[in-house]
Design a protein around this motif. Structure first.
Motif, PDB file in Angstrom:
ATOM      1  N   ALA A 272      38.586  45.737  46.698  1.00  0.00           N
ATOM      2  CA  ALA A 272      37.899  44.715  46.673  1.00  0.00           C
ATOM      3  C   ALA A 272      38.340  44.310  45.861  1.00  0.00           C
TER       4      ALA A 272
ATOM      5  N   GLN B 191      36.294  47.399  38.546  1.00  0.00           N
ATOM      6  CA  GLN B 191      36.773  46.602  38.606  1.00  0.00           C
ATOM      7  C   GLN B 191      37.423  46.019  37.143  1.00  0.00           C
TER       8      GLN B 191
ATOM      9  N   ASP C 105      36.698  49.641  48.767  1.00  0.00           N
ATOM     10  CA  ASP C 105      37.703  49.300  49.262  1.00  0.00           C
ATOM     11  C   ASP C 105      36.947  48.021  49.831  1.00  0.00           C
ATOM     12  N   GLY C 106      35.428  47.486  49.909  1.00  0.00           N
ATOM     13  CA  GLY C 106      35.039  46.166  49.415  1.00  0.00           C
ATOM     14  C   GLY C 106      34.230  46.199  50.898  1.00  0.00           C
ATOM     15  N   GLU C 107      33.913  47.433  51.201  1.00  0.00           N
ATOM     16  CA  GLU C 107      33.625  47.680  53.273  1.00  0.00           C
ATOM     17  C   GLU C 107      31.962  47.131  52.908  1.00  0.00           C
TER      18      GLU C 107
ATOM     19  N   ARG D 108      30.828  49.897  39.815  1.00  0.00           N
ATOM     20  CA  ARG D 108      31.613  49.044  41.172  1.00  0.00           C
ATOM     21  C   ARG D 108      32.508  47.688  39.388  1.00  0.00           C
TER      22      ARG D 108
ATOM     23  N   LYS E 122      40.572  39.841  45.164  1.00  0.00           N
ATOM     24  CA  LYS E 122      39.828  38.935  43.904  1.00  0.00           C
ATOM     25  C   LYS E 122      40.579  38.622  43.264  1.00  0.00           C
TER      26      LYS E 122
END
Length: 641
Positions: free
Chosen positions: A634, A627, A603-605, A623, A638
C-alpha cells in the motif's frame, strides 16, 4: 483434593466410552429428571447430550448451593476500581435477587424460549440478569457493553429478543460511556423491535427513558420471587456471538444440560477448585470466559467468584490484579496473556506484586491467545506458582487443551504449549488433505466427533452454516480454524489462526514462532508479526514491537538485535528484516491482537473494521508507522508512483 486417578487413564476412559464417562460426571449434579439418552444425534446428524433429562442451570447455581449449606458463603465479590465500589453477595442474596428479577421479567411476558439481550459491563446486575433468564428458560444473549450500534443491531435482528436489559453506561478509566444512546441508535437500525428496554441506572450517568417501552431495573426487583423452571437438557441456555463477524453474526448456542456437566467437571478437574474456594477471572461477561468462569462455572461448583470492573493497568496501576488476589485470598486466577504483558510493560520488575501477599494463589491460568514463552517465564518467576497456558474457543465453551491441575500424573506445563487434550477431546493435527502429520510438523487443529458436553451443538437458527463452517472440511471432525503442532512428548502447541501462517518464497512460517523470538528480547513488552505482501517472495514478515516502560534502546539497534535473533533461530529463509517500534497494538476488547486487520491495512486491501476493536484510532497510528518505513504494498506503490 485431587481425585485418585491419573490423567492418562481419565482421558482414555473419556474417549473409549463417551456416553458412560459423561453419565458418571452428570451424576454429580441435581437432575429433576435423569437423562434417557446420554449421547444421541438429532435429525441433522448433530450430536446432543443428555436427551430426556431435565434440570435448570440457575437452580444448580443458586438454590442447590443454598440447600447444601452455602447460603451465607460469598458467591460473588464485586470489585470496581473505576467506580470505587466493592460489595460481596452471598448465595442467599444472589438467589433472592435472581428469583425476584425473574419474577419481574415474567411479568413482562418473558417465558421459556424467549430471548433477552443483555448489554451491560461487569456489574452484579448483569450476572443477576443472566441467572434470571436461565431460571425462566429464557435464552440470554450478552453483548459486550459499549459495542458499536451497528453490531448491536445485527444481533438484535438475529436473536429477536423480547426484552433488552442495559446499563445506563459504563466507565473506562476516567471516561464515561453512556450506553442508552447506543441502544437507541441500534434499535433505529434494527428491523426487529423488543417489547421493552429495561435500564439499570448507574450513579455516574442517567439514561433518558422512553415512556411505555422503558422500565427501571429496580422496579422489576419488586416482583415476587419465582421458582426455577424445569427444562429439557437440550434447551438452549444462551447465544453468544463470535467476535469479528461480518454480515450476519454466528450465534454460538449453549444448552443447559451439557453445559452444566462440562463446567462442573472442569472446575474440579482443570482448575482444581473445591467449593468455597475463590476464582478471579479477569475477563468480561460479554466473552466466553466471562460466561463460563465468572458466572456459571464457579457457582455450579459452589465457589466464590470475583467480578472485576476495570483494566489490568491504570485502575489505578499495574498492581490492581495482585491487590485483588491478596485482598480476597484468590486460589486460581484466569486472564489473557495480553493482560500480563500490559502489567509487565508498566512494572517490568514486578515491584507492585512483591508488595502483596499472594500466598493463597495456586495457579495462574492464561487463555484467549497464545502465550509467548517470555511472558510465561516472567509470570511464573514473579508469582512462584504454575502458569497454565490452555486453549479453548467460544465454540467449545471450556478448555480443549490444558494442564489439568486436578488430576494426578499430569505432565507439567511447558512454555509455549497449551498442554494436553482435556478428557472428552480427541485432538488431532491434520494436513490439508485431512491426514495426520508427524510430530513437530505444523498442521490444522481438529477435534474428532463427538465433541464432549458443553460444546456448541449448532449455531442459532443456522444449522447449514454450522455444518459448512465447522464440520464439512474433514468429515467426522470439528475444524477449529487454528494451526499448531505436537512435539515428541505429546505436548500440543497452538500457533494461532490458520491465516496467521505466512508463505515466504514457498516456506510456510508461523508468525507465532517469530513472535516468540521477538518477545524474548529484554526490551520488548509485546509484539506482533505480520506477513505482508512482497512482489518477490509473496510475503515477508514484519515485526511491530512495544517497548517496556523505561526502555531507551533505539529502533535501529533493536531492529539489528531482532533480525539477528530470528536469523540465528529460524534462518535466513525467514527474510525477517524489519522491526518497528510502535506505541501500542490494535486489539479486540478481549485482548486478541488484530494481526489480520493490520496485514490487510499494509497490503492496501479493503477490510471491515472489526466490531470488537478496543480503539480504532490505533490503526491510524500503525498505518503511519508502516508508511514511515515504506513497508507494505500500500505504501511502496504510492512511493513509486
Amino acid at each position: 483434593m485431587k481425585p485418585a486417578c491419573s490423567y492418562a487413564a481419565t482421558h482414555a476412559a473419556s474417549l473409549a466410552d463417551p456416553a458412560g464417562f459423561w453419565t458418571a460426571q452428570a451424576a454429580h449434579l441435581h437432575w429433576d429428571k435423569k437423562p434417557t439418552e446420554p449421547l444421541s444425534q438429532d435429525a441433522n446428524g448433530f450430536y446432543r447430550w443428555f436427551k430426556g433429562g431435565e434440570l435448570n442451570t440457575s437452580f444448580l447455581c443458586l438454590d442447590w448451593q443454598v440447600e447444601q449449606g452455602r447460603a451465607h458463603q460469598p458467591a460473588l465479590i464485586y470489585d470496581s476500581p473505576v467506580t470505587h465500589t466493592q460489595r460481596t453477595y452471598t448465595y442467599a442474596e444472589l438467589l433472592d435477587l435472581t428469583a425476584r428479577l425473574a419474577g419481574g421479567l415474567r411479568a413482562l411476558g418473558v417465558e421459556m424460549g424467549d430471548r433477552v439481550l443483555i448489554y451491560m459491563p461487569n456489574m452484579p446486575e448483569a450476572v443477576v440478569a443472566m441467572l434470571a433468564c436461565a431460571r425462566l428458560g429464557a435464552v440470554h444473549s450478552v453483548v459486550f457493553g459499549g459495542f458499536a450500534p451497528h453490531e448491536l443491531a445485527v444481533r438484535i435482528d438475529d436473536a429477536r429478543p423480547r426484552v433488552i436489559i442495559c446499563a445506563s453506561g459504563g466507565m473506562e478509566f476516567d471516561r464515561v460511556i453512556p450506553y442508552k444512546p447506543l441502544v437507541e441508535e441500534a434499535l433505529a437500525k434494527a428491523t426487529f423491535q423488543p417489547d421493552h428496554v429495561v435500564v439499570c441506572q448507574r450513579d455516574f450517568v442517567t439514561a433518558e427513558m422512553q415512556p411505555g417501552r422503558d422500565l427501571d431495573y429496580q422496579e422489576l426487583l419488586r416482583a415476587a420471587p419465582v421458582p426455577a423452571v424445569s427444562l429439557p437438557a437440550t434447551h438452549p441456555l444462551y447465544i453468544l456471538y463470535t467476535s469479528g463477524t461480518t454480515g450476519r453474526p454466528k450465534g454460538v448456542v449453549r444448552d443447559h444440560g451439557g453445559h452444566a456437566v462440562a463446567l462442573f467437571f472442569s472446575m474440579k478437574t482443570v482448575y482444581d477448585l473445591a467449593p468455597g474456594e475463590v476464582i478471579f477471572s479477569a475477563s468480561d461477561i460479554g466473552w466466553a470466559v466471562g460466561h463460563s468462569y465468572i458466572v456459571y462455572g464457579p457457582l455450579l461448583r459452589g465457589c466464590t467468584s470475583v467480578l472485576f470492573e476495570g483494566k489490568p493497568v491504570r485502575t489505578p496501576d499495574a498492581g490492581t490484579f495482585w491487590r485483588i488476589v491478596a485482598q480476597y485470598r484468590v486460589n486460581a486466577m484466569f486472564t489473557a496473556p495480553t493482560a500480563i504483558r500490559a502489567i509487565k510493560k508498566e512494572d517490568p520488575e514486578g515491584l507492585l506484586a512483591k508488595k502483596c501477599d499472594l500466598s493463597s494463589l495456586r495457579h495462574l491460568f492464561l487463555a484467549g491467545e497464545r502465550c509467548d514463552p517470555a511472558t510465561y517465564a516472567w509470570a511464573g518467576h514473579l508469582l512462584g506458582v504454575p502458569v497454565v497456558d490452555h486453549w479453548w474457543q467460544t465454540e467449545s465453551g471450556w478448555p480443549m487443551l490444558a494442564t489439568l491441575a486436578g488430576l494426578e500424573e499430569m505432565p507439567a506445563p511447558r512454555a509455549g504449549s497449551a498442554g494436553h487434550p482435556v478428557p472428552g477431546y480427541d485432538v488431532h493435527i491434520l494436513d490439508e488433505a485431512g491426514q495426520p502429520v508427524p510430530a513437530g510438523t505444523t498442521g490444522l487443529v481438529a477435534v474428532k466427533l463427538p465433541l464432549p458436553p458443553g460444546c456448541f451443538p449448532t449455531l442459532w437458527n443456522d444449522d447449514v452454516r454450522f455444518r459448512e463452517a465447522y464440520l464439512s472440511a474433514y468429515p467426522g471432525y470439528y475444524l477449529s480454524g487454528d494451526g499448531g503442532y505436537r512435539d515428541d512428548d505429546g505436548y500440543t502447541y497452538i500457533m494461532g489462526r490458520v491465516d496467521d501462517v505466512i508463505n515466504v518464497a514457498g516456506h510456510r512460517l508461523s508468525t507465532g514462532e517469530i513472535e516468540e523470538i521477538l518477545a524474548a528480547h529484554p526490551a520488548v513488552a509485546e509484539c506482533a508479526v505480520l506477513g505482508i505482501a512482497d512482489q518477490l517472495r509473496g510475503q515477508v514478515p514484519v515485526g511491530l514491537v512495544v517497548l517496556k516502560d523505561g526502555q531507551t534502546i533505539g529502533e535501529e539497534q533493536l531492529e539489528k538485535d531482532l533480525v539477528a535473533n530470528v536469523r540465528a533461530q529460524i534462518g535466513a529463509l525467514a527474510c525477517f528484516r524489519a522491526a518497528l517500534v510502535v506505541k501500542r497494538l490494535p486489539k479486540t476488547r478481549s485482548g486478541k491482537i488484530l494481526r489480520k486487520t493490520m496485514r490487510q491495512l499494509a497490503d492496501g486491501e479493503d477490510f471491515t473494521l472489526p466490531a470488537t476493536i478496543d480503539d480504532p484510532l490505533i490503526l491510524d497510528e500503525i498505518r503511519a508507522d508502516l508508511q514511515r518505513r515504506g513497508l507494505g504494498l500500500a505504501f511502496t506503490a504510492k512511493a513509486s508512483a
